[in-house]
Each structure stands twice: as structure tokens, then as C-alpha cells.
Design an enzyme around this catalytic site. Structure first.
Site, PDB file in Angstrom:
ATOM      1  N   CYS A 120       0.823  -1.187  -0.345  1.00  0.00           N
ATOM      2  CA  CYS A 120      -0.401   0.245   0.018  1.00  0.00           C
ATOM      3  C   CYS A 120       0.602   1.447  -0.379  1.00  0.00           C
ATOM      4  O   CYS A 120       2.057   1.452   1.124  1.00  0.00           O
ATOM      5  CB  CYS A 120      -0.031  -0.307   1.292  1.00  0.00           C
TER       6      CYS A 120
ATOM      7  N   CYS B  74       0.169   3.538   2.920  1.00  0.00           N
ATOM      8  CA  CYS B  74       0.509   2.567   3.954  1.00  0.00           C
ATOM      9  C   CYS B  74       2.254   3.051   3.846  1.00  0.00           C
ATOM     10  O   CYS B  74       3.090   3.657   5.052  1.00  0.00           O
ATOM     11  CB  CYS B  74       1.018   1.433   4.102  1.00  0.00           C
TER      12      CYS B  74
END
Length: 508
Positions: free
Chosen positions: A150, A153
Site C-alpha cells: 500500500c 501505508c
């Protein structure tokens, strides 16, 4: 050979098991406990040996976070202040608690000590049992649900680590769950998007939707670990009324039991400011004067006041139904809560961020009319979210402003009222009638078709990010142009020419 390997395996297992806690003497206790967090069993028997071994095994991974386990044999050591088996809990050199080891309740107490020990790292959570203990604990935890692939992230990771270090001496700990490897945990927590940041506090779970910046995180943590409500006097009334929405609990000076209102305040402490007072001036000025105790929800400078003077068992549901401001401005941090919530939504689509005066008047009219139906009046900058609005509600930017009714539970939206005409802020009666009879309206689904092709998705992405993509393409074109017109063979000033090998390759 097999026998020898088996013997080595057994020896290694016993050795690893023995390392779960460390045998200490009194002088070592003073040295070891000067740093980190220690749980030490003082005992003169072996009655707790298996239980202590099992408990320390369960938390052996926490040694890498500065949580250690020890044991002192009081048959060999002159244990001070010792009369029976006990656990002594140390944190950074200080004895913070002593727990009777002869009672069966010692394990939960020790677990609480571990979970509340300030740690300067974000702790990986790898099983549901650990998360369950965290949720049931009295400690505050801020947990990141993420995946290694991600992009958002990855951007968050260094900020999250800095937050963990800065909160090392605070009353909260940070944790993280890898949703790629711990899918059962993420499914149990209903994690839909990544990263999801959840704050666990006093038995409640809150989803953080603010900016992913260090200062924003620190402000949020300070708020969430502070008191659930503020005790005020009459001087604070102006501040209370200046809030978009606030809750005031008015009680008798003799009524000092505030447990019920604290439970309600904790449930909404991430969004709803709660004030508690026994001031008679506030009592006289706010709606429902004289009835104590009572809750008063204040909106729009005090123009809207809703009162609940019923039993405390009704408070939580009542607050949940009345906690929204007159008009909620939608953004990325709160859109899902409203557009995918449980309440009907009157959604006003505009071309800017300013709250529309006409729509505000409609919401005020709805509140003042005393309808029991829970409805959220929300406004969205449809020019900024043009692709989303077109795709989901079929509203073009040229048709703004627009007004639609949403039923999130049924995943439907309505553009026309019972009279077959579109909704406007100049005809609130038609809107109110539609809100009360959505089952009689012709609705369309808010679900984007699952069969959307890859090409369609690319077109949608380009539509959402057209300017950025154009700038990137121009930048890449400039780089290619520069390389092709400036690259030269090393040591010469001559432009690059095709080689003989190139000619052969073309011919072949």
C-alpha cells in the site's frame, strides 16, 4: 544420527523454555530493573513454576520491546518485605505495583501492566488473542492496519515510528497489523481501506480520519487520552454555543455521581464535546429549565436545543441520533461515515466549500419542526468531486447546485420527490415529505457496477487526475527530449550515430 538430532532438538527446546524468564538475585534485580519494564516473581516454592513459565512464554516476544520476566528464589536470597509469593512490577527503575501471587487474579493484573507499559516502538500484533486483550484492557492503544504494497501505508510508516518514539512516556502504546499476513484480524475489525487507524480507549473503538501528520496525531492522542467531559460554569456558555454542536449535562449540585454521563461522553469523545455543569445560570438559560438531570444538545449558536430529561438508559441512543451539526461538510475524513452510514442523507451538491445559506435554513427548519426521523444534512463540493458525483449520482458539474436524498442502508439515491419534481432548497416541504416516504420514491442504486472494465477504470482515473497526468507526461517528454539531444559518446563532442551493429540488427 536421528537419535542425536532428536536429543539436540529436545535440549534446544528446554534451553529456549528456560530463557522465558531469568533467575535473579537481589543485586541483579537492582541492576536489571533500572531500565525497561520487569515482572519478577518472588517465591520460596515451586507451586507457580508451570503457570509462570506458561505466562512468560506467551509474552516472550515482548522482550524485544523492553518487557522482561524474572524470578527470585527467596530460599536462597534474603528477599526484603517478603512473607508470601508475590509479583513485583518495575518500570524504568521504579517499583510500580506488588501483586499477590497466591490469588488466581494475578494474570489479568500482569497483562494490564504489560499492555500499559510505555514502549517506544510500534508493536506488531500477530494474533486475535492479543488484540482482544488490548481491546478489553484499560490501556489506550493506537493501531495501524496496513499492507506492505500500500503506497499510502509506506508514506505513513516513518511518521508512525516517530509518533511511537514521541509517545514512549505517554499513557498510550502504538501497534500495527499487517493485513496481508493477518487477514483474520483485519476481517474481524472490518478493515475496508488501507491504512486504517483505530484508537482503542476505555472499551471503545474509534477510527481516526484526520491528517496523517505527526502534529495532527499528537493533538488527537492528547484529546483521546484526556477527560471525556469538561466541568464548566456560566462563563463557558459562549464557548459552548460557538461549537457547531455540543452536549451539556446539567445536574443538581447534590448529585455528584457522573458515571452515567461519562459513559456517554466516552462513546463520542472523538467528535462531540461534552460539558457538565451544576450552574443555576446555565440551567435557567437553556431549554427545559428546572428538570434535573437533563441533557441539552446545542447547535447553531444555541438556536437549536434538543432536550432529554429521561432515564440514563435512553441517553446513548438519543445522543447518537442528535449528535450531527445542522450541516455536515463532507471531506475524505468523514465521507464514508455519512454516505455509508445508517441514517438518511439530504445531500446538497455545490460548486464550493461554503455552507449554503438556503440549505442551512432547510436543515434548521427540519430540526425546529421536531421530526423524529434521523436525517443527516450534508454538503459536498461536487466540483472538486465531479467524477465521483457523476459516476454515483449522475449529476454533471454544469447542473450544480443539486439536491439528492440518499438511503445508505438500501444503497439508493433519489433525485425526485413524491410530486415527480427535483428537490430544491426553496421547496423544503417537498423534501421533508420525500424523506418521510422514501419507500414511495423511485430510486437508483449508488453501487458502481462491478463489471466496469479496465479501460473504464483507466478513463475514470484519468478524469480524476487529468491535470497531474498531463504534467507528468510533459515532464517525461522533456526528459526524453533532453536525453536524445544531449547524449554523446564518452570523450567526444560528436552526436551519437548508428553503428554497424545497429545496421545489421535492423536488417536481420
Amino acid at each position: 544420527m536421528v537419535s542425536r538430532l532428536w536429543t539436540l532438538s529436545v535440549c534446544f527446546s528446554l534451553f529456549a523454555k528456560a530463557l522465558a524468564f531469568i533467575s535473579l538475585n537481589e543485586s541483579q534485580v537492582k541492576t536489571k530493573t533500572a531500565n525497561n519494564h520487569w515482572l519478577i516473581l518472588y517465591t520460596a516454592t515451586n507451586d507457580l513454576a508451570d503457570q509462570w513459565q506458561s505466562f512468560s512464554d506467551n509474552y516472550s516476544d515482548w522482550q524485544s520491546f523492553g518487557v522482561y520476566f524474572g524470578q527470585v528464589d527467596c530460599n536462597k536470597e534474603a528477599c526484603p518485605d517478603f512473607d508470601q509469593a508475590q509479583f513485583r512490577l518495575f518500570s524504568e527503575g521504579a517499583l510500580v505495583n506488588t501483586v499477590d501471587a497466591t490469588k488466581n487474579s494475578w494474570q489479568p493484573v500482569l497483562e494490564q501492566h504489560i499492555l500499559s507499559s510505555p514502549i517506544s516502538r510500534s508493536i506488531p500484533i500477530n494474533d486475535l488473542d492479543t488484540l482482544t486483550r488490548i481491546k478489553e484492557s484499560t490501556s489506550s492503544w493506537f493501531i495501524k492496519f496496513y499492507a506492505p504494497w500500500c503506497g499510502h501505508c509506506k508514506n505513513l510508516a516513518p511518521v508512525w515510528e516517530n509518533l511511537a518514539m514521541e509517545q514512549a512516556s505517554s499513557p498510550i502504546n502504538l501497534g500495527e497489523v499487517n493485513c496481508e499476513t493477518q487477514r483474520d484480524i483485519c476481517a474481524a475489525e472490518n478493515v475496508g481501506g488501507l491504512p486504517t487507524l483505530a484508537f482503542y480507549n476505555r472499551g471503545h473503538r474509534f477510527v481516526y480520519n484526520g491528517k496523517r501528520e505527526l502534529d495532527s496525531f499528537k493533538t488527537y492522542v492528547k484529546k483521546m487520552t484526556g477527560p471525556a467531559f469538561e466541568v464548566v460554569s456560566y462563563d463557558a456558555l459562549a464557548k459552548i454555543q460557538a461549537e457547531p454542536v455540543s452536549l451539556v449535562y446539567i445536574h443538581s449540585p447534590k448529585d455528584t455521581n457522573l458515571e452515567a454521563i461519562e459513559q456517554v461522553a466516552v462513546q463520542g469523545m472523538d467528535k462531540l464535546p461534552v460539558y457538565v455543569t451544576a450552574d443555576k445560570k446555565i440551567d435557567k438559560e437553556l431549554k427545559g429549565a428546572g428538570k434535573l438531570p437533563r441533557l441539552v444538545m446545542i447547535k447553531h449558536g444555541g438556536q437549536v436545543q434538543s432536550v432529554n430529561d429521561g432515564p440514563s438508559s435512553t441517553w446513548a441512543d438519543w445522543v447518537d441520533s442528535h449528535k450531527y451539526p445542522l450541516v455536515t461538510t463532507l471531506a475524505s475524513h468523514n465521507a464514508n461515515e455519512v454516505l455509508k452510514g445508517k441514517r438518511l442523507v439530504a445531500l446538497y451538491l455545490t460548486a464550493n466549500e461554503q455552507t449554503d445559506a438556503g440549505f442551512l435554513a432547510v436543515s434548521l427548519d427540519w430540526e425546529s419542526s421536531g421530526y423524529d426521523l434521523p436525517v443527516t444534512f450534508a454538503q459536498l463540493n461536487a466540483k472538486q468531486w465531479s467524477t465521483f458525483v457523476k459516476r454515483v449520482y449522475n449529476v454533471d458539474a454544469k447542473d450544480l447546485p443539486g439536491l439528492v436524498v440518499l438511503d445508505p442502508k438500501k444503497k439508493l439515491y433519489f433525485k425526485e420527490g413524491l410530486n415527480g419534481e427535483g428537490f430544491t432548497t426553496t421547496q423544503p416541504e417537498a423534501l421533508f415529505a420525500a424523506l418521510q416516504h422514501t419507500d414511495e420514491l423511485h430510486g437508483q442504486t449508488t453501487d458502481v457496477p462491478r463489471g466496469v472494465s479496465i479501460v473504464q477504470k483507466i478513463l475514470v482515473f484519468v478524469g480524476d487526475h487529468g491535470l497531474k497526468i498531463t504534467l507528468v507526461m510533459l515532464g517525461l517528454s522533456a526528459i526524453v527530449f533532453y536525453i536524445n539531444h544531449t547524449r554523446q559518446p564518452q570523450g567526444t563532442n560528436m552526436p551519437i550515430q548508428p553503428t554497424e551493429d545497429d545496421d545489421h540488427e535492423k536488417k536481420d
